[in-house]
Write a protein that holds these residues in place. Structure first.
Motif, PDB file in Angstrom:
ATOM      1  N   GLN A 151       0.760  -1.359   0.097  1.00 17.93           N
ATOM      2  CA  GLN A 151      -0.079   0.006   0.078  1.00 17.93           C
ATOM      3  C   GLN A 151       0.926   1.288   0.025  1.00 17.93           C
ATOM      4  OE1 GLN A 151      -3.272   0.485  -0.096  1.00 17.93           O
ATOM      5  NE2 GLN A 151      -3.600  -1.563  -0.395  1.00 17.93           N
ATOM      6  N   PHE A 152       1.578   1.526  -0.968  1.00 18.14           N
ATOM      7  CA  PHE A 152       2.506   2.431  -1.064  1.00 18.14           C
ATOM      8  C   PHE A 152       2.541   2.777  -2.705  1.00 18.14           C
ATOM      9  CE2 PHE A 152       6.441   4.787  -1.871  1.00 18.14           C
ATOM     10  CZ  PHE A 152       6.713   5.455  -0.774  1.00 18.14           C
ATOM     11  N   SER A 312      -0.233  -3.897   4.052  1.00 19.34           N
ATOM     12  CA  SER A 312       0.067  -2.734   5.122  1.00 19.34           C
ATOM     13  C   SER A 312       1.737  -3.014   5.126  1.00 19.34           C
ATOM     14  CB  SER A 312      -0.596  -3.302   6.226  1.00 19.34           C
ATOM     15  OG  SER A 312      -1.719  -3.155   6.115  1.00 19.34           O
ATOM     16  N   THR A 313       2.148  -1.688   5.546  1.00 22.69           N
ATOM     17  CA  THR A 313       3.717  -1.465   5.727  1.00 22.69           C
ATOM     18  C   THR A 313       3.888  -1.305   7.191  1.00 22.69           C
ATOM     19  OG1 THR A 313       3.698   0.980   5.528  1.00 22.69           O
ATOM     20  CG2 THR A 313       3.757  -0.355   3.525  1.00 22.69           C
ATOM     21  N   PRO A 316       1.185   1.519   8.667  1.00 17.15           N
ATOM     22  CA  PRO A 316       0.010   1.279   8.235  1.00 17.15           C
ATOM     23  C   PRO A 316      -0.966   2.648   8.005  1.00 17.15           C
ATOM     24  CG  PRO A 316       0.080   0.041  10.217  1.00 17.15           C
ATOM     25  CD  PRO A 316       1.420   0.575   9.996  1.00 17.15           C
ATOM     26  N   ASP A 319      -0.399   4.322   5.094  1.00 17.24           N
ATOM     27  CA  ASP A 319      -0.632   3.682   3.975  1.00 17.24           C
ATOM     28  C   ASP A 319      -1.536   4.183   2.912  1.00 17.24           C
ATOM     29  OD1 ASP A 319       1.487   2.030   4.339  1.00 17.24           O
ATOM     30  OD2 ASP A 319       0.130   0.309   5.100  1.00 17.24           O
TER      31      ASP A 319
END
Length: 348
Positions: A151-152, A312-313, A316, A319
């Motif tokens: 999610q980037f 998710s990083t 998040p 994100d």
């Protein structure tokens, strides 16, 4: 697990300053400001009439026109910027929760950011760690390979440069954890950030918030939500050896640890690609188990397995799907009656 293409960035573009899907509901504030808290004053060894005020924390605040009772204190591991915007410049948690009428506080602990005057000598040495951060922030398994569903905005070079530059110098030492949690406990007990406090933390901030809750004398701290917390607190009656560095484990007397069980809610949140044998995941489950053993309300939430959010990083709440991550926080606050207004009315 399927991996994505190697990193491929387009030519530099301007970071989006507005989001085409941004909410239309205005943010109405009654006041904003900031203050220093904690710290000490030291005298010069050469002239005792010369002093330095240092090792304090700095709190910036935003109070909605009609606030809820719960104050949301956003505690960064890298910088306050991570709470202010999404990776592509869209709306971040700060504005999201102001729109929800929560008083929002952005915290810089001692020796960090706007509270960087230290009482001791500090040293900064460039460490050339942008590529290492790529993996540490869980953008992919290694530089320059992104996770397939991350999610980037992977093709936005401006977003990447923003992510790597929006950070402060961190001092991840045992002494710094103690120093920052000391100042945060003073802030919590002071009442200056409200009588119902929920800490939102990320990475090394989670450990500091837990330590703060074990040190605070009052009952103002109501909850902690840690996004990918690295480092945990345990009681001294279990067979766990304290870590030597700034990521723990930290061992505290049992009576101090029991203060965590008195909080209304604690949630340890994990993004994708964090296996159950990842050290910090193991520690989060053990910490939750021990907190609950003493009557607490702690849980571990994995965004992918438990909530169906993919990609998710490590951060998040910044994100591209941070609105969905925020909705899960809404649920936690509502389920634990931490969403009420000061006048007692429900949110409409």
């Amino acid at each position: 697990m399927k991996l994505a293409r190697p990193i491929a960035l387009l030519p530099l573009t301007s970071l989006a300053l507005t989001d085409v899907n941004s909410p239309t509901r205005p943010i109405t504030l009654s006041k904003t400001g900031g203050f220093q808290i904690g710290g000490k004053t030291i005298s010069s060894p050469l002239n005792t009439n010369q002093t330095l005020s240092c090792d304090h924390g700095y709190m910036e605040y935003f109070i909605p026109w009609r606030p809820r009772r719960t104050s949301v204190v956003m505690w960064h591991s890298s910088s306050t910027q991570v709470w202010q915007n999404r990776w592509n410049g869209g709306e971040g948690y700060k504005d999201m929760f102001l729109r929800r009428d929560y008083p929002v506080y952005l915290w810089d602990g001692p020796r960090v950011g706007r509270a960087n005057w230290a009482c001791e000598t500090t040293t900064y040495v460039p460490s050339h760690q942008d590529q290492a951060n790529f993996g540490a922030w869980n953008f992919g398994p290694r530089w320059p390979v992104w996770w397939d569903d991350v999610q980037f905005p992977t093709r936005d070079e401006a977003a990447w440069k923003h992510a790597t530059s929006a950070r402060y110098v961190e001092y991840d030492t045992k002494a710094n954890v103690e120093l920052q949690s000391d100042a945060a406990a003073i802030a919590a007990d002071s009442g200056k950030i409200g009588t119902d406090i929920v800490y939102l933390t990320n990475s090394a901030g989670g450990l500091r918030a837990m330590m703060t809750a074990t040190k605070a004398n009052g009952t103002n701290i109501k909850g902690i939500v840690t996004y990918e917390s690295i480092g945990y607190v345990f009681p001294d009656n279990v067979n766990i050896t304290a870590g030597r560095g700034g990521f723990g484990p930290f061992i505290v007397p049992l009576e101090r640890f029991k203060k965590l069980a008195k909080l209304t809610a604690i949630q340890f949140v994990w993004g994708d690609h964090r296996s159950e044998n990842f050290t910090s995941v193991i520690e989060s489950r053990l910490a939750a188990k021990l907190i609950n053993q003493y009557g607490g309300n702690a849980q571990v939430l994995k965004l992918s397995e438990d909530a169906g959010l993919k990609g998710s990083t490590h951060i998040p709440f910044a994100d591209m799907d941070n609105a969905k991550v925020a909705a899960l926080l809404d649920d936690l606050l509502e389920d634990n009656a931490l969403d009420e207004y000061k006048d007692g009315e429900a949110w409409i």
